[in-house]
Each structure stands twice: as structure tokens, then as C-alpha cells.
Design a protein around this motif. Sequence first.
Motif, short mmCIF file in Angstrom:
data_model
loop_
_atom_site.label_atom_id
_atom_site.label_comp_id
_atom_site.label_asym_id
_atom_site.label_seq_id
_atom_site.Cartn_x
_atom_site.Cartn_y
_atom_site.Cartn_z
N LEU A 1 23.06 46.69 14.67
CA LEU A 1 23.53 48.01 15.08
C LEU A 1 25.03 48.01 15.31
CD1 LEU A 1 22.29 50.77 15.48
CD2 LEU A 1 21.91 50.22 17.88
N MET A 2 25.55 46.90 15.82
CA MET A 2 26.99 46.79 15.99
C MET A 2 27.70 46.79 14.64
SD MET A 2 27.33 44.05 19.12
CE MET A 2 29.11 44.18 19.12
N TYR A 3 27.13 46.08 13.66
CA TYR A 3 27.70 46.10 12.32
C TYR A 3 27.63 47.50 11.73
CZ TYR A 3 28.34 41.05 11.78
OH TYR A 3 28.78 39.75 11.91
N ALA A 4 26.51 48.17 11.97
CA ALA A 4 26.33 49.52 11.44
C ALA A 4 27.43 50.46 11.93
CB ALA A 4 24.96 50.06 11.84
N THR A 5 27.72 50.39 13.24
CA THR A 5 28.71 51.30 13.80
C THR A 5 30.14 50.91 13.48
OG1 THR A 5 28.61 50.08 15.89
CG2 THR A 5 27.21 52.03 15.70
N SER A 6 30.33 49.72 12.93
CA SER A 6 31.67 49.33 12.49
C SER A 6 31.95 49.84 11.08
CB SER A 6 31.84 47.81 12.55
OG SER A 6 31.03 47.17 11.57
N TYR A 7 30.90 50.21 10.35
CA TYR A 7 31.05 50.69 8.98
C TYR A 7 30.85 52.19 8.83
CZ TYR A 7 30.93 45.84 7.27
OH TYR A 7 31.21 44.52 7.02
N ALA A 8 29.98 52.76 9.66
CA ALA A 8 29.62 54.17 9.49
C ALA A 8 29.83 54.95 10.79
CB ALA A 8 28.17 54.31 9.04
N PRO A 9 30.14 56.24 10.70
CA PRO A 9 30.32 57.06 11.91
C PRO A 9 29.03 57.15 12.71
CG PRO A 9 31.14 58.21 9.95
CD PRO A 9 30.37 57.01 9.48
N ALA A 10 29.17 57.31 14.03
CA ALA A 10 28.00 57.41 14.90
C ALA A 10 27.11 58.58 14.51
CB ALA A 10 28.46 57.58 16.36
N ALA A 11 27.71 59.66 13.99
CA ALA A 11 26.93 60.83 13.61
C ALA A 11 25.93 60.51 12.50
CB ALA A 11 27.86 61.96 13.17
N LEU A 12 26.23 59.52 11.68
CA LEU A 12 25.31 59.11 10.62
C LEU A 12 24.36 58.01 11.09
CD1 LEU A 12 27.66 59.03 7.48
CD2 LEU A 12 26.05 60.81 8.18
N VAL A 13 24.82 57.16 11.99
CA VAL A 13 23.98 56.07 12.49
C VAL A 13 22.90 56.59 13.44
CG1 VAL A 13 23.97 53.96 13.89
CG2 VAL A 13 25.78 54.34 12.20
N GLY A 14 23.26 57.51 14.32
CA GLY A 14 22.33 57.99 15.34
C GLY A 14 20.98 58.46 14.81
N PRO A 15 20.97 59.37 13.81
CA PRO A 15 19.67 59.88 13.34
C PRO A 15 18.76 58.83 12.72
CG PRO A 15 21.46 61.35 12.69
CD PRO A 15 22.10 60.11 13.25
N THR A 16 19.31 57.68 12.29
CA THR A 16 18.46 56.67 11.66
C THR A 16 17.46 56.06 12.64
OG1 THR A 16 20.04 54.86 12.08
CG2 THR A 16 20.28 56.06 10.01
N GLN A 17 17.68 56.26 13.95
CA GLN A 17 16.74 55.71 14.92
C GLN A 17 15.34 56.27 14.73
OE1 GLN A 17 17.10 56.98 19.01
NE2 GLN A 17 18.29 58.75 18.37
N TYR A 18 15.27 57.50 14.21
CA TYR A 18 13.96 58.13 14.07
C TYR A 18 13.13 57.51 12.95
CZ TYR A 18 15.78 61.45 17.41
OH TYR A 18 16.31 62.01 18.54
N SER A 19 13.74 56.62 12.17
CA SER A 19 12.96 55.87 11.17
C SER A 19 11.95 54.96 11.87
CB SER A 19 13.89 55.02 10.29
OG SER A 19 14.58 54.04 11.07
N GLN A 20 12.15 54.71 13.17
CA GLN A 20 11.19 53.90 13.93
C GLN A 20 9.80 54.55 13.93
OE1 GLN A 20 13.83 53.59 17.52
NE2 GLN A 20 13.12 51.48 17.50
N MET A 21 9.76 55.87 13.86
CA MET A 21 8.47 56.54 13.85
C MET A 21 7.67 56.19 12.60
SD MET A 21 6.41 58.34 15.57
CE MET A 21 7.43 59.01 16.87
N LEU A 22 8.36 56.03 11.47
CA LEU A 22 7.67 55.64 10.24
C LEU A 22 7.06 54.24 10.39
CD1 LEU A 22 10.25 56.92 7.58
CD2 LEU A 22 8.18 58.05 8.41
N TRP A 23 7.84 53.34 10.97
CA TRP A 23 7.32 51.99 11.22
C TRP A 23 6.15 52.04 12.20
CZ3 TRP A 23 8.45 48.24 8.07
CH2 TRP A 23 9.69 48.21 7.42
N ALA A 24 6.26 52.90 13.21
CA ALA A 24 5.20 53.01 14.21
C ALA A 24 3.89 53.47 13.57
CB ALA A 24 5.61 53.99 15.31
N VAL A 25 3.97 54.48 12.70
CA VAL A 25 2.78 54.98 12.03
C VAL A 25 2.20 53.90 11.11
CG1 VAL A 25 1.93 56.67 10.36
CG2 VAL A 25 3.50 57.38 12.18
#
Length: 312
Positions: A226-250
Motif C-alpha cells: 500500500l505504501m508503494y501504491a501511494t508513491s505511484y498513484a494519487p490517493a483518489a485512485l488508491v482509496g476505492p480499490t479497498q472495496y475489491s476486498q468484498m470480491l475476495w470475501a465473497v
Amino acid sequence: MSTDQTLKGVLFAFAAFAAFSFSDASVKLIEGALSPYEMSFLGALFGVTALPFVMKRGDSVLDMVRTTNRPLWFLRAFAAAFGTIASVTAFTHLSMAEAFALIFLLPSFVTIMSVVFLKEEVGIRRWSAVVIGFVGVLVVLRPGLRELSVGHVGAVFAGLSGAISIVVYRAVGPREKSISLYGAGIIGSLVLCGLLAIPGFQWPSLPHWLMLAGYGLLAALATILLMYATSYAPAALVGPTQYSQMLWAVLFGYLIFGDRIDLPMVIGIILIIGSGLLTLARERVRGVPLPPAVAADPQAGAMATAETDPER
């Protein structure tokens, strides 16, 4: 920032939240054979492995306990410890999808606490997002129509604890070092969870050690990614990716744990995720800062995403 760099950051973010999800699945596989306090303590112990990667040039180990605001440092420590215990309890007693749905109330809690404690001005759209999120919770929980458990309480408190960590960062501002934020979380979890684990401590079996290692090491790996992610991409693009956890959960719920999701839960999950995305979109417009991608517990880390100065 180039398109290739941004894409790399987003891919790192997806990998980070996948690692967080595998970490949470490792906790669930233990099936409550150990106390939440013990699992939280041992998971945090494995999480120390991320420390060399969190430290920046000029940082020292002592910077973990140095801070610009001691009371807020302790608040972050307590929030991380109890958030870790709460999330472990949630994943032990609930399906992963249901646990994530309630934990994803975090943005709504941040909005409310920002108004109460930071005196931020919040418009109708962000308040609408809060209302949508809590309607989603009612749809998921259906109070009076189904039995509620300690897992539901744990999931809500996990989201609340993560929100406290974010509000603490907003209060201390960007002058606080990332290593100090990480130190508060990891030290709080080690000390408080360790003390609470002593009365009922039992030596884990070999399979449990493997799952605990997966829990702690994967969470540490996720924090680094996540630290690497935020060094390459803006927080506005990184933040929404957290919801991909729901796909893994299902996916995990269906393939490993035999969980089933009914239509009301699907509707509630959509409402809660929509609430979170709307909040993120409004905070992007307003330029509200989010904390660096460091956390002692996975669920606090899930929303703790922002661009950081590589020299901090």
C-alpha cells in the motif's frame, strides 16, 4: 505523474487489498480456537517485520515513540489495539462479506467524527452518504428479523477504530512521521493485546502458528504494498480499490467457508460501498487529506491511503 506509474500504483493497491483479504481469511480459519487477544498480539508480533520497510531515510527506531502530540499518539495506539481485536472477533463470528460490509462504515464514522472533533464543515452530499451507509447497515443486519452476535459488534467497532486513526492523523497533520503512526499502532497492539492475552493464553498448535504467521505477515506485506501504491498513484485512485476486498470475501466465503449471501445482504453491501465511494469522491473534491498507508491492523490500513513525501 505518467499513466504507467499511475497504473503501477493502482495494481499495487489491488495487490495490497488482496493480501489484506488473505490475512483476514487466515484469522477466520483458526475458527476461534485462540482468544481474539492472543491472535491480535501474535499477529502484531509478526507484523513487526514490516518495520524496516516503513522506516524512511533518517528515521530511527526511537521515532516510533516520538510524536508531535502525545495524547493523540496514545489514542492512535488504543484505537489500533482495540480495532485489531474487534476485526479478529468479526472475522471469527461472521461471514467475511458481512464483516467487511460493516467495517466499510469507516468513511461514515470519519465524516461524523470530523464534524464533532475537527469542526469540519460537511455538506449535504457527504451527510447523504452517511445516511445511505447506515441504511445499508440496517438492510444487512435486519434487526429483529435475525440474531445478532458479538461479531457484528466487533465489525462496527473495527470500522470505528479505523476512523479514529484517520481523524487522529487529520488532527496532527502531515508533520507527523509515518514511522510514528506505525509505531503507535504496532506498540499499542503488542502491549494492550499482550496484557489481555495473558490470563487465557494457550500455546498455538502448528497449524495455528501457520495461520497466525499468514495473518501477521500478509498484513505486513499489504502495508508495504500500500505504501508503494501511494508513491505511484494519487490517493483518489488508491482509496476505492479497498472495496475489491468484498470480491475476495465473497470468493473465500463460497469456496472455503461455505457462506451464502442473500438478496437483502447484497442490497445492503451495495448501499454501504456506494456510501463509501461517494464519501471518497467528495473528499477528493474538497482536498481532504488522508493518512499515510501505515497501520498495525489491516482494517485501519484499508482506508489509510494517501500520497506521502518519500523523504518523510
